[in-house]
Design a protein around this motif. Structure first.
Motif, PDB file in Angstrom:
ATOM      1  N   VAL A   1       0.813  -1.192   0.074  1.00 56.57           N
ATOM      2  CA  VAL A   1       0.027  -0.023  -0.033  1.00 56.57           C
ATOM      3  C   VAL A   1       0.760   1.236  -0.106  1.00 56.57           C
ATOM      4  CG1 VAL A   1      -1.648   1.419   1.357  1.00 56.57           C
ATOM      5  CG2 VAL A   1      -2.005  -1.204   0.875  1.00 56.57           C
ATOM      6  N   GLY A   2       1.995   1.314   0.764  1.00 50.73           N
ATOM      7  CA  GLY A   2       2.894   2.390   0.837  1.00 50.73           C
ATOM      8  C   GLY A   2       3.389   2.682  -0.569  1.00 50.73           C
ATOM      9  N   SER A   3       3.899   1.547  -1.176  1.00 54.59           N
ATOM     10  CA  SER A   3       4.646   1.891  -2.359  1.00 54.59           C
ATOM     11  C   SER A   3       3.525   2.103  -3.412  1.00 54.59           C
ATOM     12  CB  SER A   3       5.252   0.410  -3.018  1.00 54.59           C
ATOM     13  OG  SER A   3       5.886  -0.255  -2.047  1.00 54.59           O
ATOM     14  N   GLY A   4       2.108   1.860  -3.273  1.00 53.20           N
ATOM     15  CA  GLY A   4       1.314   2.314  -4.377  1.00 53.20           C
ATOM     16  C   GLY A   4       1.031   3.696  -4.185  1.00 53.20           C
ATOM     17  N   VAL A   5       0.946   4.148  -2.963  1.00 47.88           N
ATOM     18  CA  VAL A   5       0.896   5.586  -2.667  1.00 47.88           C
ATOM     19  C   VAL A   5       2.170   6.294  -3.032  1.00 47.88           C
ATOM     20  CG1 VAL A   5       0.660   7.471  -0.965  1.00 47.88           C
ATOM     21  CG2 VAL A   5      -0.492   5.272  -0.575  1.00 47.88           C
ATOM     22  N   MET A   6       3.322   5.913  -3.110  1.00 45.20           N
ATOM     23  CA  MET A   6       4.607   6.381  -3.784  1.00 45.20           C
ATOM     24  C   MET A   6       4.553   6.662  -5.135  1.00 45.20           C
ATOM     25  SD  MET A   6       5.845   7.671  -1.067  1.00 45.20           S
ATOM     26  CE  MET A   6       7.467   8.505  -2.112  1.00 45.20           C
ATOM     27  N   VAL A   7       3.832   5.602  -5.586  1.00 47.15           N
ATOM     28  CA  VAL A   7       4.028   5.606  -7.082  1.00 47.15           C
ATOM     29  C   VAL A   7       3.208   7.039  -7.741  1.00 47.15           C
ATOM     30  CG1 VAL A   7       3.127   4.284  -9.179  1.00 47.15           C
ATOM     31  CG2 VAL A   7       4.133   3.081  -7.372  1.00 47.15           C
ATOM     32  N   ILE A   8       1.983   7.226  -7.141  1.00 44.54           N
ATOM     33  CA  ILE A   8       1.284   8.207  -7.584  1.00 44.54           C
ATOM     34  C   ILE A   8       1.560   9.463  -6.866  1.00 44.54           C
ATOM     35  CG2 ILE A   8      -0.710   6.791  -8.266  1.00 44.54           C
ATOM     36  CD1 ILE A   8      -1.903   7.747  -5.430  1.00 44.54           C
ATOM     37  N   SER A   9       2.342   9.656  -5.942  1.00 43.56           N
ATOM     38  CA  SER A   9       2.840  10.946  -5.374  1.00 43.56           C
ATOM     39  C   SER A   9       4.007  11.234  -5.609  1.00 43.56           C
ATOM     40  CB  SER A   9       2.608  10.743  -3.921  1.00 43.56           C
ATOM     41  OG  SER A   9       3.521   9.783  -3.385  1.00 43.56           O
ATOM     42  N   SER A  10       4.993  10.472  -6.248  1.00 39.40           N
ATOM     43  CA  SER A  10       6.563  10.744  -6.504  1.00 39.40           C
ATOM     44  C   SER A  10       6.493  11.798  -7.664  1.00 39.40           C
ATOM     45  CB  SER A  10       7.282   9.528  -6.933  1.00 39.40           C
ATOM     46  OG  SER A  10       7.414   8.745  -5.888  1.00 39.40           O
TER      47      SER A  10
ATOM     48  N   SER B   1       8.927   6.938  -9.436  1.00 41.60           N
ATOM     49  CA  SER B   1       7.598   6.093  -9.385  1.00 41.60           C
ATOM     50  C   SER B   1       7.610   4.640 -10.058  1.00 41.60           C
ATOM     51  CB  SER B   1       6.759   6.792 -10.583  1.00 41.60           C
ATOM     52  OG  SER B   1       6.267   8.109  -9.839  1.00 41.60           O
ATOM     53  N   VAL B   2       8.335   4.270 -10.736  1.00 39.15           N
ATOM     54  CA  VAL B   2       8.553   3.030 -11.393  1.00 39.15           C
ATOM     55  C   VAL B   2       9.324   2.024 -10.675  1.00 39.15           C
ATOM     56  CG1 VAL B   2       9.546   1.727 -13.565  1.00 39.15           C
ATOM     57  CG2 VAL B   2       8.529   3.856 -13.946  1.00 39.15           C
ATOM     58  N   LEU B   3      10.363   2.620  -9.901  1.00 39.45           N
ATOM     59  CA  LEU B   3      10.951   1.837  -8.859  1.00 39.45           C
ATOM     60  C   LEU B   3      10.054   1.454  -7.807  1.00 39.45           C
ATOM     61  CD1 LEU B   3      14.466   3.358  -8.673  1.00 39.45           C
ATOM     62  CD2 LEU B   3      13.835   1.564  -9.987  1.00 39.45           C
ATOM     63  N   TRP B   4       9.428   2.294  -7.270  1.00 35.65           N
ATOM     64  CA  TRP B   4       8.291   2.095  -6.347  1.00 35.65           C
ATOM     65  C   TRP B   4       7.350   1.070  -6.790  1.00 35.65           C
ATOM     66  CZ3 TRP B   4       8.834   2.832  -1.396  1.00 35.65           C
ATOM     67  CH2 TRP B   4       9.677   4.130  -1.019  1.00 35.65           C
TER      68      TRP B   4
END
Length: 202
Positions: free
Chosen positions: A15-24, A30-33
């Motif tokens: 979930v945290g990685s998904g949030v960072m994908v759209i907020s980076s 974003s691709v790395l997250w």
């Protein structure tokens, strides 16, 4: 207890990685997250006993799709200033799409929760590993109950592939391309054969 801790660890990181994908702000980040989110989703599949889905998620999405996204993002040299300028212009459309997706998710969850045969679906017997492997059970389910949806997803991917080819195959000025038909129809008189003596030029 230990399995629950592993589940919450994988779920929280996903979930945290998904949030960072759209907020980076950086597309490469974003691709790395996104790759990290795929790995944690694969871990959740392993906890469910779906090792085939976990392997497919890692091999296909992490090994191919996410790496392809990373190379495309790095090669495009995206101008982030232009994206930020048009953010407010497309905000209402994006918000409308988000609301529609949220309504669809709530309708799906509500239909599952209030289904008349929910108890039968939950208590449906699952074959043991000695009767059918995970891959066999998944194949039987896809190609029997959901065969039409499976074919429809293939058509969606085909349309996306054709659209990608049409978007990238555009004409550019000042670029010379090879035309096979013109080369084949070229006159033989355009080539002249000469016998050159040894040690002399033409």
């Amino acid at each position: 207890m230990f399995t629950a801790l592993i589940f919450y660890m994988f779920a929280g990181i996903a979930v945290g990685s998904g949030v960072m994908v759209i907020s980076s702000k950086n597309p490469v980040h974003s691709v790395l997250w996104l790759i990290l989110a795929f790995f944690n989703a694969a871990g959740l599949f392993l906890l469910l006993g779906a090792e085939f889905l976990a392997m497919v998620l890692v091999v296909v999405y992490v090994g191919a799709v996410a790496v392809l996204f990373l190379f495309v993002v790095m090669m495009l040299d995206i101008n982030l200033v232009e994206f930020r300028e048009g953010f407010l212009q497309y905000l209402p459309t994006g918000a409308l799409i988000g609301v529609v997706l949220m309504v669809e998710l709530l309708a799906m969850l509500g239909g599952w929760a209030f289904a008349p045969d929910i108890d039968a679906l939950i208590k449906a017997p699952t074959p043991t590993l000695d009767q059918a492997s995970n891959t066999v059970a998944l194949g039987k389910l896809i190609y029997t109950n959901y065969v039409y949806l499976f074919q429809a997803s293939g058509l969606v991917l085909l349309v996306a592939m054709i659209g990608t080819i049409l978007l990238t195959h555009r004409k550019r000025t000042g670029v010379r391309k090879q035309v096979i038909a013109d080369q084949v129809n070229r006159s033989s008189k355009s080539v002249e054969l000469r016998k050159v003596q040894t040690g002399r030029g033409i």
